[in-house]
Enzyme design. Structure first.
Site, PDB file in Angstrom:
ATOM      1  N   HIS A 163       4.786   7.393   2.112  1.00 43.83           N
ATOM      2  CA  HIS A 163       5.559   6.142   2.043  1.00 43.83           C
ATOM      3  C   HIS A 163       4.930   5.102   1.145  1.00 43.83           C
ATOM      4  CE1 HIS A 163       2.802   4.820   5.408  1.00 43.83           C
ATOM      5  NE2 HIS A 163       2.909   3.652   4.815  1.00 43.83           N
TER       6      HIS A 163
ATOM      7  N   HIS B 230       1.047   0.009  14.913  1.00 42.75           N
ATOM      8  CA  HIS B 230      -0.016   0.983  14.704  1.00 42.75           C
ATOM      9  C   HIS B 230      -1.265   0.548  15.470  1.00 42.75           C
ATOM     10  CE1 HIS B 230       2.124   3.002  11.536  1.00 42.75           C
ATOM     11  NE2 HIS B 230       2.157   1.947  10.761  1.00 42.75           N
TER      12      HIS B 230
ATOM     13  N   TYR C 204       9.518   2.246   9.887  1.00 44.82           N
ATOM     14  CA  TYR C 204       9.639   3.207   8.793  1.00 44.82           C
ATOM     15  C   TYR C 204      11.096   3.564   8.594  1.00 44.82           C
ATOM     16  CZ  TYR C 204       4.614   4.083   8.827  1.00 44.82           C
ATOM     17  OH  TYR C 204       3.259   3.961   8.744  1.00 44.82           O
TER      18      TYR C 204
ATOM     19  N   GLU D  23       8.075   1.642   4.264  1.00 44.71           N
ATOM     20  CA  GLU D  23       7.651   0.912   5.457  1.00 44.71           C
ATOM     21  C   GLU D  23       7.775  -0.570   5.147  1.00 44.71           C
ATOM     22  OE1 GLU D  23       3.403   0.947   6.247  1.00 44.71           O
ATOM     23  OE2 GLU D  23       3.678   0.480   8.360  1.00 44.71           O
TER      24      GLU D  23
ATOM     25  N   HIS E  53       0.847  -1.194   0.000  1.00 44.57           N
ATOM     26  CA  HIS E  53       0.000   0.000   0.000  1.00 44.57           C
ATOM     27  C   HIS E  53       0.881   1.241   0.000  1.00 44.57           C
ATOM     28  CE1 HIS E  53       0.862  -0.382   4.390  1.00 44.57           C
ATOM     29  NE2 HIS E  53       0.875   0.930   4.337  1.00 44.57           N
TER      30      HIS E  53
ATOM     31  N   HIS F 289      -5.876  -1.818   4.853  1.00 43.51           N
ATOM     32  CA  HIS F 289      -5.708  -0.660   3.969  1.00 43.51           C
ATOM     33  C   HIS F 289      -4.963  -1.051   2.703  1.00 43.51           C
ATOM     34  CE1 HIS F 289      -1.987  -0.806   6.086  1.00 43.51           C
ATOM     35  NE2 HIS F 289      -1.641   0.441   6.016  1.00 43.51           N
TER      36      HIS F 289
END
Lengths: 306, 151
Positions: free
Chosen positions: A213, A245, A254, A264, A153, A198
């Site tokens: 990112h 997260h 990261y 990431e 993503h 996501h």
């Protein structure tokens, strides 16, 4: 419900300042495989667990950042239907003929309200190095470096995040898995077209078209730890982590590529279904939402982009 | 180890003094070390705590622009950096990203932020005395004034 329409993030084209350093980073350390180099100098890469020909394109340029992010759709009929819906919404949709990238079919290309260029395509060649399908071993070749399995993503920074959500929901059937809402309005959205928490995220930012990112998937929390060891050992610039997260529940670190683009690598994250409600965070808990252990945002995460 | 990551342990004998304008003190940077990373190392070893006006740290690789500085005095070379933040003309005028500066002698540099978020951060720091000690307040005021002049 089967996954239909938009299937997944397919590719991302990233601008780099020095191609040799970028290839060492993405291939040697992150562990993507080099597929080919085009006559215009663009270099095509893929994760070892991806079937399609390529998923990351590197282009040498005077400034870093993201050129385009492409999503694969299930069929050419879907492309036509999405084109109609995007035009009806009021967006300008351009056609890019097959072959502009090797092995890739015709594409729709449009700019979303945050200033980013998004593309849709239905056809791409299968990779010569695809994962095995006959009596398949767990991987085709010993994974390298951080052992990234796929491009997963991207997080983009730009204005008009609410309108971006509208475009992806109304025209492309994405769902909003999570969002952050403050008294100033929507700060960030985490959109999905699949079972992942996501496939694309956006955070509100004054400047349009900024790149926060590109994320690559790892199999386990342990792999995130080993990725951190690789970063320190080989002098890769670390941003934050390893941590977790609250949003998406991914376990993460990261870091930056040699041109300052943020990357990431992460593992985990929950399974999303399209009938799930949107999870929502407010300004009182946003620190925990972004960095679950530190429980506070840092300025670099909010402001440093390419 | 030094072959793969020369910045990690620079030899003591090959380091130049780098002074950030407005500070009485300096830190040391090797010729093959990024100026910004040398500053971070000095901060990590605690010798810079409290008294050093510091350069903001972002990507450390020439992309994000938050460590934009101007070299006021001294010889140096630069690595690849984003043209969005330092144009060729600005480069000729001594502007650079601190993460892409490699000293060739002692250097004096000043902050030259143009990144809009960084300018705002400086203004916030200036507006909130509880966040800063007096020397940093002076630095923030100076930097904000200079940033306004660069736009």
């Amino acid at each position: 419900m089967a996954i239909t329409g938009v299937l997944r993030p397919g590719y991302i084209q990233i601008r780099v300042l020095d191609m040799a350093e970028a290839v060492q980073h993405y291939v040697g350390y992150i562990g993507l495989n080099k597929v080919s180099e085009g006559p215009d100098g663009r270099v095509y890469l893929k994760g070892w667990d991806e079937f399609d020909r390529h998923s990351v394109i590197l282009r040498q340029a005077a400034s870093p950042g993201m050129d385009i992010m492409g999503f694969k759709v299930a069929s050419n009929a879907d492309l036509d239907s999405f084109e109609t819906r995007l035009r009806d919404y009021g967006l300008t949709v351009d056609h890019i003929e097959a072959g502009e990238q090797p092995g890739l079919g015709r594409r729709l290309s449009f700019t979303i309200p945050s200033g980013h260029r998004i593309e849709l395509y239905a056809d791409i060649e299968m990779s010569d190095q695809h994962p095995p399908v006959h009596n398949p071993d767990v991987w085709p070749e010993l994974p390298r470096g951080m052992k990234a399995t796929r491009f997963d993503h991207a997080l983009l920074y730009g204005p008009d995040v609410e309108k971006v959500q509208e475009v992806f929901e109304q025209c492309l059937d994405f769902k909003c898995a999570e969002r952050v809402v403050t008294p100033d309005g929507v700060l960030g959205i985490w959109l999905t077209c699949s079972n992942k928490a996501h496939d694309l995220a956006l955070v509100k930012h004054e400047e349009p078209g900024r790149f926060h990112h590109a994320a690559f998937f790892l199999e386990s929390w342990h792999d995130v730890g080993q990725a951190a060891d690789i970063m320190t050992r080989y002098g890769i610039s670390i941003d934050v982590g390893p941590t977790r997260h609250g949003i998406t529940r991914g376990q993460t670190i990261y870091f930056f590529d040699p041109s300052g683009n943020r990357n990431e690598v992460f593992a985990g994250g929950y399974t999303y279904y399209p009938d799930n409600p949107t999870r929502e965070w407010n300004e009182t808990q946003i620190g925990k939402g972004i960095f679950y252990y530190e429980q506070q945002l840092n300025e670099r995460f909010l402001t440093v982009v390419t | 180890m030094t072959a793969a990551n020369p910045s990690a342990n620079p030899p003591e004998t090959l380091r130049y003094a780098v002074r950030i304008d407005g500070n009485a003190h300096h830190f040391l940077c090797a010729p093959d070390q990024r100026l910004l990373v040398a500053m971070e190392a000095a901060r990590g070893s605690d010798i810079m705590r409290r008294w050093m006006a510091t350069i903001p740290v972002g990507c450390r690789r020439g992309g994000c622009g938050v460590c934009r500085i101007r070299v006021l005095d001294g010889d140096y070379e630069t690595g690849a950096m984003s043209a969005d933040h330092v144009s060729p003309g600005e480069r000729a005028d001594g502007y650079a990203l601190a993460c892409c500066v490699y000293p060739r002698g002692p250097l004096t540099v000043s902050l030259a932020p143009r990144h809009p978020n960084q300018v705002r951060a400086m203004e916030r720091a200036q507006a909130d005395p509880s966040q800063q000690d007096p020397s940093q307040q002076e630095r923030a005021a100076k930097v904000a004034a200079e940033a306004g002049g660069n736009d």
